[in-house]
Enzyme design. Sequence first.
Site, PDB file in Angstrom:
ATOM      1  N   VAL B  23       0.821  -1.217   0.000  1.00 43.09           N
ATOM      2  CA  VAL B  23       0.000   0.000   0.000  1.00 43.09           C
ATOM      3  C   VAL B  23       0.852   1.262   0.000  1.00 43.09           C
ATOM      4  O   VAL B  23       0.327   2.366  -0.110  1.00 43.09           O
ATOM      5  CB  VAL B  23      -0.997   0.049   1.186  1.00 43.09           C
ATOM      6  CG1 VAL B  23      -2.054  -1.009   1.036  1.00 43.09           C
ATOM      7  CG2 VAL B  23      -0.284  -0.083   2.523  1.00 43.09           C
ATOM      8  N   GLU B  25       5.154   2.955  -0.566  1.00 42.66           N
ATOM      9  CA  GLU B  25       6.572   2.737  -0.728  1.00 42.66           C
ATOM     10  C   GLU B  25       7.298   3.972  -0.191  1.00 42.66           C
ATOM     11  O   GLU B  25       7.011   5.090  -0.616  1.00 42.66           O
ATOM     12  CB  GLU B  25       6.885   2.538  -2.213  1.00 42.66           C
ATOM     13  CG  GLU B  25       8.120   1.717  -2.427  1.00 42.66           C
ATOM     14  CD  GLU B  25       8.234   1.230  -3.866  1.00 42.66           C
ATOM     15  OE1 GLU B  25       7.204   0.912  -4.486  1.00 42.66           O
ATOM     16  OE2 GLU B  25       9.367   1.178  -4.339  1.00 42.66           O
ATOM     17  N   THR B  27      11.176   5.674   1.505  1.00 44.68           N
ATOM     18  CA  THR B  27      12.602   5.655   1.225  1.00 44.68           C
ATOM     19  C   THR B  27      13.281   4.474   1.893  1.00 44.68           C
ATOM     20  O   THR B  27      14.162   3.858   1.324  1.00 44.68           O
ATOM     21  CB  THR B  27      13.280   6.948   1.708  1.00 44.68           C
ATOM     22  OG1 THR B  27      12.705   7.311   2.952  1.00 44.68           O
ATOM     23  CG2 THR B  27      13.113   8.049   0.693  1.00 44.68           C
ATOM     24  N   VAL B  31       5.290  -0.462   2.805  1.00 45.97           N
ATOM     25  CA  VAL B  31       4.192  -0.748   3.713  1.00 45.97           C
ATOM     26  C   VAL B  31       3.182  -1.655   3.014  1.00 45.97           C
ATOM     27  O   VAL B  31       2.819  -1.425   1.863  1.00 45.97           O
ATOM     28  CB  VAL B  31       3.511   0.551   4.205  1.00 45.97           C
ATOM     29  CG1 VAL B  31       2.422   0.233   5.208  1.00 45.97           C
ATOM     30  CG2 VAL B  31       4.544   1.496   4.832  1.00 45.97           C
ATOM     31  N   LYS B  46       5.074  -2.868   8.081  1.00 45.43           N
ATOM     32  CA  LYS B  46       6.102  -1.965   7.576  1.00 45.43           C
ATOM     33  C   LYS B  46       7.387  -2.769   7.471  1.00 45.43           C
ATOM     34  O   LYS B  46       7.934  -3.209   8.481  1.00 45.43           O
ATOM     35  CB  LYS B  46       6.262  -0.794   8.546  1.00 45.43           C
ATOM     36  CG  LYS B  46       7.144   0.315   8.056  1.00 45.43           C
ATOM     37  CD  LYS B  46       6.981   1.532   8.973  1.00 45.43           C
ATOM     38  CE  LYS B  46       7.914   2.658   8.600  1.00 45.43           C
ATOM     39  NZ  LYS B  46       7.678   3.844   9.446  1.00 45.43           N
ATOM     40  N   ASP B 139       9.317  14.864  14.231  1.00 45.38           N
ATOM     41  CA  ASP B 139       8.857  14.923  12.837  1.00 45.38           C
ATOM     42  C   ASP B 139       7.342  15.063  12.764  1.00 45.38           C
ATOM     43  O   ASP B 139       6.673  14.359  12.005  1.00 45.38           O
ATOM     44  CB  ASP B 139       9.337  13.699  12.055  1.00 45.38           C
ATOM     45  CG  ASP B 139       9.253  13.935  10.534  1.00 45.38           C
ATOM     46  OD1 ASP B 139       9.112  15.107  10.123  1.00 45.38           O
ATOM     47  OD2 ASP B 139       9.317  12.956   9.775  1.00 45.38           O
TER      48      ASP B 139
END
EC number: 2.7.11.23
Lengths: 292, 333
Positions: B23, B25, B27, B31, B46, B139
């Site tokens: 579902v 992609e 770096t 997933v 993941k 983040d």
Amino acid sequence: MSQAHRPLYEQSSQFRNWRFSREKLHEIRKLTNQAGVERAQTNIEAEQVGYRSNKQVNYLSLDDELALCHFYETKIDTFARHFKLPNQVKATAIVYMKRFFLYNTVMDYSPKSVMLTCLYLASKTENKFIQVEDFAKPIPKTSSQDILTYEFVVSQSLKFEYTVHHPFSPLYGFYLDAQILNDNISLLTQVYSKAMDYCNTSLYTDLTFIYFPGQIALACLKLAAQDLNWNFAGYLHQKYSDEATRLALEAIVDDIIATIKARKPVSTDIVREVDRRLIYCRNPEKDPSSLL
Amino acid sequence: MRVEIGEDMNARTSAKYRKEKKVGEGTYANVYQGVEVATGRLVALKKIKVGDFKSGLDMSAIREVKALRELHHPNVIQLIDVFSHKTNLNLVLEFLDTDLEMVIKDTDLIFKPDDIKSWMLMTLRGLYHCHRSWVLHRDLKPNNLLIASDGQLKLADFGLARDYGDATANMTSQVVTRWYRAPELLFGAKKYGYAVDMWAVGCIFAELMLRTPYLPGDSDMDQLNTMFRALGTPTDEDWPNHTQLPDYVQFKQYPRTPLTTLFTATTPDSIDLMEKMLVYNPIKRITALEALNHPYFQNLPRPTAPKKLPKPALNINEGQVAEKRRLDPGKSI
């Protein structure tokens, strides 16, 4: 949500998965050792099918294994100093190694390799990352690959729970706290530094599995206070006015003190003897040079 | 009782889940949608390709696993299991339908002030739990605030997270996606704290009202310029000693314009909270706990119940939603 009312520490993986009674700890290790001997025995015999071997293998007992692990735990300190890694990394690596050998045996995994991987992994998890080449370079007969090979195996056995709580932070908390109640800061600072040494000694015992980091820190503070004539009882009194709490805490603290005092380094003669015997009872299944 | 060695435990964990389809992609990870075989529960797998890293397990994976193993809160994504397979590390996470960025970008949705309050409340609850557990997220942005089918918002993507406890420790200032990066980080501070996450929350708050990123800088330098144009260039009085920070550069002295000129349709209590999150001096910036106790959350309107929050129209195939998002992050669906 009742969980929200419980102390935050009870959510930690250390509280949930790495806390045992002394009896339980012994039982787990006993079973791990027995299962390890059986695995090694089965595979050694399988490897010898077709050969005629009169070799009587003398498998390692639980005490043998503990002696060897203890020896390599103390080696972590040497390597950590060499790489100028902070105390926190050393402490975490020691706990990783203890946790690993709770469910694994030295007959399956070389304690020296596991020790190096634990230190390398701890350098990552404690944010003091060293490049693997730089890590392996100064260590004789060790390649980067040797360090990395066990990284997954170690992580699996740690249940991927990388956070370790040590007595150092709570000890620092007691040090700050006691400054409010004490006017002799210079003596208190000496006590703190001495207590830190006891915390370091505590890493080589089973205390991390049995008591809370704060309880271990308090015991180390008491030990240092005894050495330097600092009024520990007075501090405890000021902090905990309720006598029942104080008595319960003192019983715990005294048990921790007895454990720290009883700790002695393992003799190199014993280590050498066990290490020699280990050569013959390694599980060939985990040995890359084996015929299996 | 029997004891189980790590490898066997790992094999047993691995067998509990079935991977279904990719579902997303990223770096460093792909997933997949998967199911827990015994219960049929949807999960997200993941898969981190460790084989690509010559130093073994990489720091992002370690950081994410380390933080999430300790955090248990309705507003933090749940890490259900971890296992390794060959040279891959697999994180089993709860499956979440969408994220706040997709919600913000969906022009069919209309936000009421009560909705914004609800998302802010859930964000701050999750963040306060991280902070009181000594974890810095580093983040925060709408894309990392995932939303469950019942509307619960969950902090996710802990690949930059680290534990914080020693105020004297040096840390990298190369954290947080630029538009949400606090001024002390842009000036290269190596010692910082929970305030960096609060700045990001302030930017998210503004974005929820504007429906577009509040401070979209093109470069690190432009980020500071954009920030100062919007909020005024800080003086030494606003933020003592900030000129001593490693990467400090002098900027044009923009005046401070009141936030009410841009955020016209909003209430004074929300403006007050946003201003307190966007304070330049990190020591004076509002904390997560203080924000939760701010009058904004006590005053009317009451925050919308999570179930009733606006959501993008449900795609028949949720997996495709996420896939589309990854491949074309600029567009709404």
